[in-house]
Design a protein around this motif. Structure first.
Motif, PDB file in Angstrom:
ATOM      1  N   LYS A  28       3.281   2.579  -1.755  1.00 18.80           N
ATOM      2  CA  LYS A  28       2.666   3.232  -0.613  1.00 18.80           C
ATOM      3  C   LYS A  28       2.043   2.224   0.342  1.00 18.80           C
ATOM      4  O   LYS A  28       1.639   1.139  -0.050  1.00 18.80           O
ATOM      5  CB  LYS A  28       1.582   4.208  -1.065  1.00 18.80           C
ATOM      6  N   GLU A  47      -3.638   7.038   7.627  1.00 20.16           N
ATOM      7  CA  GLU A  47      -2.275   7.537   7.386  1.00 20.16           C
ATOM      8  C   GLU A  47      -1.684   6.820   6.186  1.00 20.16           C
ATOM      9  O   GLU A  47      -1.680   5.596   6.128  1.00 20.16           O
ATOM     10  CB  GLU A  47      -1.412   7.303   8.614  1.00 20.16           C
ATOM     11  N   ARG A  49       1.766   6.631   3.662  1.00 19.45           N
ATOM     12  CA  ARG A  49       3.174   7.029   3.500  1.00 19.45           C
ATOM     13  C   ARG A  49       3.858   6.105   2.508  1.00 19.45           C
ATOM     14  O   ARG A  49       3.350   5.044   2.179  1.00 19.45           O
ATOM     15  CB  ARG A  49       3.903   7.035   4.835  1.00 19.45           C
ATOM     16  N   SER A  57       4.375  11.725   5.697  1.00 16.24           N
ATOM     17  CA  SER A  57       3.152  10.933   5.654  1.00 16.24           C
ATOM     18  C   SER A  57       1.951  11.870   5.580  1.00 16.24           C
ATOM     19  O   SER A  57       2.012  13.023   6.002  1.00 16.24           O
ATOM     20  CB  SER A  57       3.044  10.024   6.883  1.00 16.24           C
TER      21      SER A  57
END
Length: 87
Positions: A28, A47, A49, A57
């Motif tokens: 990640k 954020e 993702r 995300s």
């Protein structure tokens, strides 16, 4: 020559308002960036993702002091480290 009284690890979130963390074990990437400030508070958008770019995300907004705590906690819990921008 490094000063032995100063740790080699950053203790604070980046000052310019954008910081990146990566966790190779979990695959990640996490981006911390300043969001629109209001009259009463400073907000940070976080954020997260997958490094592969697959999947959705996760975007969260949190108060700046909470984002700093999250940044420091992620660095301490192992696996997370600072990195260059990924997207």
């Amino acid at each position: 020559m490094p000063n032995k009284d100063h740790p080699l690890v950053d203790r604070h979130a980046p000052k310019n308002g954008v910081g990146w963390l990566v966790n190779d074990q979990q695959g990640k990437v996490c981006c911390f960036r300043n969001d629109m400030p209001t009259a009463h508070a400073q907000w940070v958008e976080v954020e997260t993702r997958a490094m592969s770019g697959q999947g959705q995300s996760v975007i969260r907004r949190m108060l700046r002091h909470n984002a700093i705590e999250a940044w420091e906690s992620m660095l301490k819990t192992g696996g997370w480290k600072r990195c260059q921008p990924r997207w």
